[in-house]
Design a protein around this motif. Structure first.
Motif, short mmCIF file in Angstrom:
data_model
loop_
_atom_site.label_atom_id
_atom_site.label_comp_id
_atom_site.label_asym_id
_atom_site.label_seq_id
_atom_site.Cartn_x
_atom_site.Cartn_y
_atom_site.Cartn_z
N VAL A 11 0.84 -1.20 0.00
CA VAL A 11 0.00 0.00 0.00
C VAL A 11 0.88 1.25 0.00
N LEU A 12 1.90 1.26 0.85
CA LEU A 12 2.81 2.41 0.89
C LEU A 12 3.54 2.59 -0.44
N TRP A 13 3.98 1.48 -1.03
CA TRP A 13 4.66 1.55 -2.32
C TRP A 13 3.73 2.10 -3.40
N THR A 14 2.50 1.67 -3.41
CA THR A 14 1.52 2.17 -4.38
C THR A 14 1.28 3.66 -4.19
N MET A 15 1.17 4.10 -2.94
CA MET A 15 0.98 5.52 -2.67
C MET A 15 2.19 6.33 -3.14
N TRP A 21 3.90 10.05 -9.73
CA TRP A 21 3.24 10.39 -10.99
C TRP A 21 2.61 11.78 -10.92
N ILE A 22 2.02 12.10 -9.78
CA ILE A 22 1.44 13.44 -9.63
C ILE A 22 2.53 14.50 -9.74
N ILE A 23 3.64 14.29 -9.07
CA ILE A 23 4.75 15.24 -9.14
C ILE A 23 5.29 15.33 -10.56
N TRP A 24 5.36 14.20 -11.25
CA TRP A 24 5.87 14.18 -12.62
C TRP A 24 4.98 15.01 -13.54
N PHE A 25 3.66 14.82 -13.44
CA PHE A 25 2.76 15.60 -14.28
C PHE A 25 2.79 17.08 -13.92
#
Length: 132
Positions: A11-15, A21-25
């Motif tokens: 779960v932590l890894w998925t978060m 991805w949010i930071i990348w976009f």
């Protein structure tokens, strides 16, 4: 039953992946918005940067940030200062045009120009102060 098949570290890894991805976009949007609002770069150079960022996204974004970080900061600060100045002018215009102070200021201008007498000025001033 589903929670037992998905351990806490997963779960932590998925978060972490989702936030990456949010930071990348966010970085992509920042680079493209800075690139499009630049006035010191020709259209040809902008197209080359866009192609570079699209073909090699990670390398393109990181190189753009390294090469143009000072310019990005300056353009962002200039835009913020321009917006602040525009807001300050708007507030001054709106605040200065109404209310008792605005009426008294107009009356003082008329008094100084000789359009009204001192008694008329005092009357306008009293009315403006009584209305507020």
């Amino acid at each position: 039953m589903v929670a037992a098949d998905y351990p806490f570290l997963d779960v932590l890894w998925t978060m972490l992946i989702i936030f990456a991805w949010i930071i990348w976009f966010w970085l992509l949007i920042t680079v493209f918005s800075d690139l499009f609002r630049r006035h010191d770069t020709s259209g040809f150079a902008k197209v080359l940067w866009i192609i570079f960022v699209i073909v090699l996204p990670f390398l393109g974004v990181f190189i753009y940030l390294i090469v143009n970080h000072d310019g990005m900061t300056q353009r962002t600060m200039d835009q913020a200062n321009a917006q602040r100045a525009q807001m300050d002018d708007y507030v001054r215009n709106v605040a200065g045009s109404g209310g008792a102070a605005g009426e008294i200021e107009k009356a003082k201008g008329l008094l100084d120009s000789g359009a009204i007498t001192q008694a008329e000025f005092e009357s306008i001033k009293a009315k403006a102060l009584a209305a507020s």
